[in-house]
Design an enzyme around this catalytic site. Sequence first.
Site, mmCIF file in Angstrom:
data_model
loop_
_atom_site.group_PDB
_atom_site.id
_atom_site.type_symbol
_atom_site.label_atom_id
_atom_site.label_comp_id
_atom_site.label_asym_id
_atom_site.label_seq_id
_atom_site.Cartn_x
_atom_site.Cartn_y
_atom_site.Cartn_z
ATOM 1 N N GLU A 182 0.845 -1.170 -0.145
ATOM 2 C CA GLU A 182 -0.119 -0.007 0.044
ATOM 3 C C GLU A 182 0.831 1.367 -0.084
ATOM 4 O O GLU A 182 0.362 2.341 -0.572
ATOM 5 C CB GLU A 182 -0.948 0.117 1.246
ATOM 6 C CG GLU A 182 -1.834 -1.081 1.395
ATOM 7 C CD GLU A 182 -2.979 -0.741 0.174
ATOM 8 O OE1 GLU A 182 -3.457 0.253 -0.147
ATOM 9 O OE2 GLU A 182 -3.199 -1.874 -0.692
ATOM 10 N N SER A 466 -57.850 -9.561 14.157
ATOM 11 C CA SER A 466 -58.259 -10.327 15.157
ATOM 12 C C SER A 466 -57.260 -10.705 16.139
ATOM 13 O O SER A 466 -57.810 -11.452 17.161
ATOM 14 C CB SER A 466 -58.989 -11.582 14.409
ATOM 15 O OG SER A 466 -60.110 -11.086 13.775
#
Length: 884
Positions: A182, A466
């Site tokens: 990197e 219900s």
Amino acid sequence: MSNFTSRMPRRKTVVQSIAVVVIIVALTITALAFYVYSQAIGTFEVRRVSLPTRIFTDQLPLRPGQLMTRADLEDKLVRLGYSADPALTQPGSFSVNKDGVALNLRAFRHPSGDHSSQSVDLKFNNGLLATVTSRGGSGAVETAALEPELLTSVLGDQLENRRPVTLEQVPQQLIDAVVVTEDVRFWHHPGVDPLGILRALFRNVKAKGVAEGGSTLTQQLVKNYYLTSEKTYKRKVIEAFMSVILDAKYSKREILEAYLNDIYLGRNRSISIIGVGEAASFYFGKPIGEINVAEAALIAGIIRSPNNYSPFTHQEKALERRRTVLMLLRKNKKIDEATYQQGLITPLPKKPNREKSGLGSIPFYVDRVLNELRTDYDIKDVKGRGLSIYTAIDLAWQDSAAKAVEASLRSLEKSSAMLRRRNKPLEGVMIAVDVPTGEIRALIGGRNYERSQFNRALNANRQVGSLFKPFVFMTAFEPSLSQQNITPATLVSDTRFTLERKFSKDWSPRNYGDQYYGTVTVRRALEQSMNAASVRIGLSSGVDAVIKTAHVLGIDAELESQPSIFLGSVGVPPIQMAEAYSTMARIGSRLPLRTVRFVTDDRGRVVTNGGDIKPVQVFPDRDAYLTVHVMEGVVDRGTAAAARTMGFTQSAAGKTGTTNEKRDAWFIGFTPQTLALSWIGFDDNSPVGVSGSEGAVPMWTRFMKDVAGSAPDREFRVPSRIVFAAIDTISGGRAVTNCPARDVVTEAFKVGTEPVAPCPLHSPQAPPPVALDQYGMPIGMPIGMPISSDTALTPPGVSLPPPVAPVPMPPPVDYGSQTPAAPSTPPPLSGGIFRDQNPAPPPRAEPPPEKTVPPEQSQPPVVAPPPIQPEVIESVPPPTSTPQ
């Protein structure tokens, strides 16, 4: 001369103006530089010393009798990073044999006490852990346990998994691999690398594209800490400025350590992997200090694009990228040729064979954990505090719940062209609760967390339909609330009627398919979810009394005082419905649902112990038991009977729910040990086209068979002063020899309220007529036993009306030894058209009620039980509910 003199003041003014501008610009730049410097240094310091709050499962005690298969245990061991080792040479190893599993357990600290390392043998039988014995001996072990498993970490606004490490813990080969890959000049540049920028520019021009970046490790760290990922020149300038500041202020080792702990390295399902410590555990199942050169090269290689180079999903790309890193290590003389060749032939890590695909739903559960910390424990912000939170989640349940939701929704979509044509996906919710403790063991707030983070289990206000009816029936069973003596055997009229009201629109509740069943028992009214009968029961009890019951049980949502509420015309989040039903499952004992067991601070000290919460009896246990006993019939032969046909055999109670136009499909079912809620619907509240019976019950059954199918069957606790009697479900009378077996049930009653008269349909005597009120309920029926003060405990701020004085009941009759007396069972209750005033007005011009009984008829007609019907549909408009 005069012209020259006149120009002098003007030139002086210009110079002065330029000087002022220069000074202002300089001061601005200085102020900006100071601000950027302070921000860079301050943020770095805070971030560097901040500790992530980590959310765990709890420890897993290994005890005989608990539900566990060998496959479940192996799954757990792989996730914990245990390695297969027949010799069990060190803690964290296991061996599978024909008899079971041998374990060398790790030592760990826990808020309840420390656990030492020990070796044990485990044997399984029929889905249960049968024995736990000491390795090499025969003695039973009572303290064996597996350490908590990390679910996620919280440092910023996103959920992530990270294991912070110091640079001393990181192997040198990983440090070298990251640097050469990197930022090869990391140890020499001042935060930015001009040579690196020129090199990257040259290679990108040559490649006619972006082949290489010019950012240093410091610049990448700055972008992670402070900036967004937007690609603009402004951002790059600020990034470079901050990088130089950090490089001047901190050592290279401090910067590198921060970078290695903050780099993104892939995803574990829907949670980000942050830092090399977590990456080593996720990809290789080992601590960072134990990785080899090949593994270090792989971690360094995937930094560029973790998802594209993942060894679990892109093996060829991962191998090629690892080879590139190994070549760079050899080129920069960090490894020799032999090490390079060995690295090339090292196999990639394998994805666990039994990885639970449903665990991508964990963030839905974590949402509830974080809400609980804020509301119940006053921990407003968990970010960066280093807390350890131990939860009640069961990962096997969470996985099963997610799979049950996905399988059920796919099945519905496959069977319905209408659902397949929808642009938006069908959504589902599943909540699973351990009833005795009130702990939430699994929570699914939607079909896919990565696609939608809206947590429907917690935040969606959906009409419940219900599901609300058990609150109506529970209220009716309690005389101090309903002012009635209603039992499961009481007869009620299920016929069409219209309620006329002065200040609002007339209302006529309708049954599913406009099918009405005449005179039915209270039990059958709930089992088959009959709207007309349920509303009559609710009206006889009173709207406010029913609302009070709902609030006492656990509903916090605002409930409007309208009769339509009896049919669930109210939006309630699923989590509140689960809490109210869990109170019923505990026979009236309320215990707030919770996910958190322990919270410890960054030094391991216990901050919160969720186990200190104790249940409170908020509703009389006998009334709660009567309701649960009737709800068992919903599962055995009512609207949820599909659970039995699908093979679920344990004792269970529950209730289905379907809202207007089938927009919502619900089912909440529970055993004495486990409660589960299932819901299906669309986020835009459009019709789904399936009822609770058709959609939610199969989802519930899939889940319950998986997690509780092999559990020992248990009956619900029967409170004191409850008696049982064989009842004819058609007439509501005591069953006699001539009653058909299919119509006889063993019914529960509070002592003194059980029917005395035999079934009038199958006995020679006929019952005398009994007057009816405008709601189709009997007038003057005896009132049951009063509620004593020790059974009607209520939470702070909630009070129940005083009990009604009891009226003596005649003694029960033993029909096995004497001739029955004249029956006192009431005749069938005819329905009608009535207003909401008393007395009832004459009928309006409405269609004639179906299956009514003429007043002169002295004996009820024989009404065969109807076939099991799909869940009823409420004729009330649904509220909107959209993701927030």
